[in-house]
Write a protein that holds these residues in place. Structure first.
Motif, short mmCIF file in Angstrom:
data_model
loop_
_atom_site.label_atom_id
_atom_site.label_comp_id
_atom_site.label_asym_id
_atom_site.label_seq_id
_atom_site.Cartn_x
_atom_site.Cartn_y
_atom_site.Cartn_z
N VAL A 247 6.69 6.76 -3.29
CA VAL A 247 5.63 5.37 -2.23
C VAL A 247 5.06 6.88 -1.90
O VAL A 247 3.97 6.53 -1.76
CB VAL A 247 6.54 4.56 -2.00
N ASP A 248 5.54 7.29 -1.02
CA ASP A 248 4.33 8.53 -0.36
C ASP A 248 3.41 9.19 -1.71
O ASP A 248 1.72 9.40 -0.60
CB ASP A 248 5.31 10.31 -0.02
N ARG A 249 3.45 9.49 -2.67
CA ARG A 249 2.64 10.42 -3.19
C ARG A 249 1.16 8.85 -3.13
O ARG A 249 0.09 9.50 -3.26
CB ARG A 249 3.73 10.76 -4.54
N SER B 45 -2.82 9.58 -2.49
CA SER B 45 -3.69 9.90 -3.66
C SER B 45 -4.93 7.89 -2.77
O SER B 45 -5.85 8.14 -3.13
CB SER B 45 -2.54 8.96 -4.73
N LEU B 46 -4.03 6.51 -2.40
CA LEU B 46 -4.42 6.21 -1.90
C LEU B 46 -6.05 6.84 -0.36
O LEU B 46 -7.02 6.53 -0.78
CB LEU B 46 -3.69 4.49 -1.25
N GLU B 47 -5.27 7.36 0.30
CA GLU B 47 -5.62 7.62 1.42
C GLU B 47 -6.65 9.48 1.13
O GLU B 47 -7.59 8.87 1.64
CB GLU B 47 -4.81 8.27 2.75
N ASP B 48 -6.76 9.05 -0.10
CA ASP B 48 -7.45 10.63 -0.48
C ASP B 48 -9.53 9.86 -1.03
O ASP B 48 -10.63 10.31 -0.87
CB ASP B 48 -7.83 10.61 -1.55
N LEU B 49 -9.00 8.29 -1.26
CA LEU B 49 -10.45 8.29 -1.75
C LEU B 49 -11.52 7.47 -0.51
O LEU B 49 -10.50 6.98 0.40
CB LEU B 49 -9.68 6.38 -2.34
N GLY B 50 -12.20 7.72 -0.92
CA GLY B 50 -13.33 7.46 0.32
C GLY B 50 -14.15 6.05 0.17
O GLY B 50 -13.19 4.98 -1.19
N PRO B 51 -15.05 5.41 1.30
CA PRO B 51 -15.22 4.01 -0.07
C PRO B 51 -15.90 3.52 -0.96
O PRO B 51 -17.27 5.05 -1.55
CB PRO B 51 -16.13 3.59 1.47
N ASP C 199 -13.90 -2.62 -1.25
CA ASP C 199 -13.95 -1.29 0.46
C ASP C 199 -12.38 -2.54 0.66
O ASP C 199 -11.40 -1.77 1.63
CB ASP C 199 -14.75 -1.40 0.52
N ARG C 200 -12.42 -3.88 0.95
CA ARG C 200 -11.75 -4.99 1.34
C ARG C 200 -10.20 -5.38 0.74
O ARG C 200 -9.31 -4.96 1.10
CB ARG C 200 -12.21 -6.32 2.03
N MET C 201 -10.27 -4.55 -0.16
CA MET C 201 -9.00 -4.68 -1.84
C MET C 201 -8.32 -3.41 -1.25
O MET C 201 -7.85 -3.60 -1.17
CB MET C 201 -10.07 -4.96 -2.43
N LEU C 202 -9.31 -1.99 -1.29
CA LEU C 202 -8.21 -1.04 -1.04
C LEU C 202 -8.11 -0.81 0.49
O LEU C 202 -6.71 -0.80 0.05
CB LEU C 202 -9.32 -0.06 -1.46
N ASP C 203 -8.93 -1.53 1.10
CA ASP C 203 -7.67 -1.85 2.52
C ASP C 203 -6.92 -2.14 2.71
O ASP C 203 -5.64 -1.97 3.34
CB ASP C 203 -8.73 -2.15 3.95
N LYS D 125 -2.63 -0.45 3.47
CA LYS D 125 -2.10 -1.26 4.96
C LYS D 125 -0.69 -1.85 4.22
O LYS D 125 0.77 -1.67 4.52
CB LYS D 125 -2.80 -2.16 5.32
N LYS D 126 0.04 -2.49 2.91
CA LYS D 126 0.93 -2.76 1.88
C LYS D 126 1.41 -1.83 1.92
O LYS D 126 2.90 -1.44 1.97
CB LYS D 126 0.43 -3.46 0.48
N VAL D 127 0.53 -0.01 0.73
CA VAL D 127 1.87 0.62 0.70
C VAL D 127 1.95 1.21 1.87
O VAL D 127 3.20 1.99 2.09
CB VAL D 127 0.73 1.68 -0.56
N SER D 128 1.06 1.67 2.86
CA SER D 128 1.31 2.49 4.01
C SER D 128 2.87 1.93 5.01
O SER D 128 3.48 2.63 5.80
CB SER D 128 0.79 2.51 5.33
#
Length: 308
Positions: free
Chosen positions: A109-111, A115-121, A128-132, A136-139
């Protein structure tokens, strides 16, 4: 005279305009007026879509890759839990499987979180709202699993694994997901089609830039361990040793019996058993010690013990 001439011109213009709007005017005889209107409408509806930027293609590929990783994680978690529950009560192998699951799942899960945090806008607000929302769900799940310790008793490992699986099964893409969003944004759709990771038949490891760094061949020779079979080097909690069968290792005050088989490496401490398979597996012993499988094949395993 000048005023009358002006009026005549205006009237003539009105007559021509009215004639053009009617069904029997000269302009309709050869279809020229209709063709012009049709061409105008066709041009407006077929305006070419600007090609997606390389950044947007990379962004879409990163989202697809993370989504696939979460899909695989949910499927593997469910399969592991089924295996654990299907074994008899007190079964040692089931207990070891549960402990291995508790060791590896939070790291997986941490990996994905990383990988999601590395993605920019992306530059597409809805995307971008979907990615946010996905971040939040994964974190949130990663935070809940942070305190999970694989060093639990065998009698508690099965229930702990069930608790972890319940969290893992919540890791579904938010709605609308990326495929749904591509139907509303042509550039996003073009980027989605161009990203290799978004292809239906793509698998992790393909087209991700890792072609020059292939995984170690499990059938090849083991790398040389820095401390060889000098297990006393582990006393301070830091060492790299070779285990070919069974070894009793004391590292940072923790006694660990290591057993190496063709398919897995088993770590036993007082009241706990962890069984890991393959290179890269990591066994945690509370907050004071961890062991990483550097390499593993039928000849043995190279293990790295550390305190961080």
């Amino acid at each position: 005279m000048g005023n009358k001439g002006s009026v005549a011109v205006v009237v003539a213009g009105l007559v021509l305009a009215v004639g053009g709007c009617g069904g029997g005017g000269a302009g309709d005889a050869d279809g020229s007026a209709g063709a012009t209107g049709s061409a105008g409408r066709k041009s407006a509806s077929s305006t070419p879509v600007r090609p997606p930027s390389g950044e947007l293609v990379t962004w879409a590929g990163g989202v697809c890759e993370s989504t696939i990783a979460l899909d695989d994680l949910r499927a593997e978690s469910a399969a592991d839990l089924k295996e654990i529950r299907g074994a008899g009560e007190g079964d040692l192998v089931a207990g070891a499987t549960a402990l291995g699951y508790l060791s590896s799942t939070p790291s997986a899960v941490d990996r994905v979180q990383s990988s999601l945090e590395d993605l920019g806008p992306s530059g597409v607000p809805a995307a971008d709202r979907m990615l946010d929302a996905l971040r939040k769900k994964v974190s949130g799940v990663a935070a809940k699993l942070e305190g999970v310790s694989p060093a639990v008793g065998l009698e508690d490992a099965g229930e702990s694994a069930a608790d972890v699986d319940r969290q893992v099964q919540t890791l579904t893409p938010p709605k609308p997901d990326l495929p749904a969003l591509t139907k509303k944004d042509p550039r996003l759709a073009a980027a989605y089609r161009k990203a290799k990771q978004c292809a239906p038949d793509w698998k992790p490891g393909e087209g991700s830039g890792d072609a020059d760094t292939p995984a170690p061949d499990p059938s090849g020779p083991l790398p040389e361990a820095a401390d060889g079979k000098n297990y006393a080097a582990c006393s301070d909690g830091g060492c790299e040793v070779l285990v070919t069968s069974t070894a009793d290792i004391t590292a940072n005050g923790r006694k660990v019996r290591v057993s190496v088989a063709d398919e897995h490496v088993t770590f036993r401490t007082d009241g706990a058993v962890m069984q890991l398979g393959g290179t890269g597996g990591e066994a945690g012993f509370g907050d004071s010690l961890k062991a990483t499988i550097v390499a593993h094949n039928e000849d043995g395993a190279v293990l790295r013990f550390s305190t961080s």
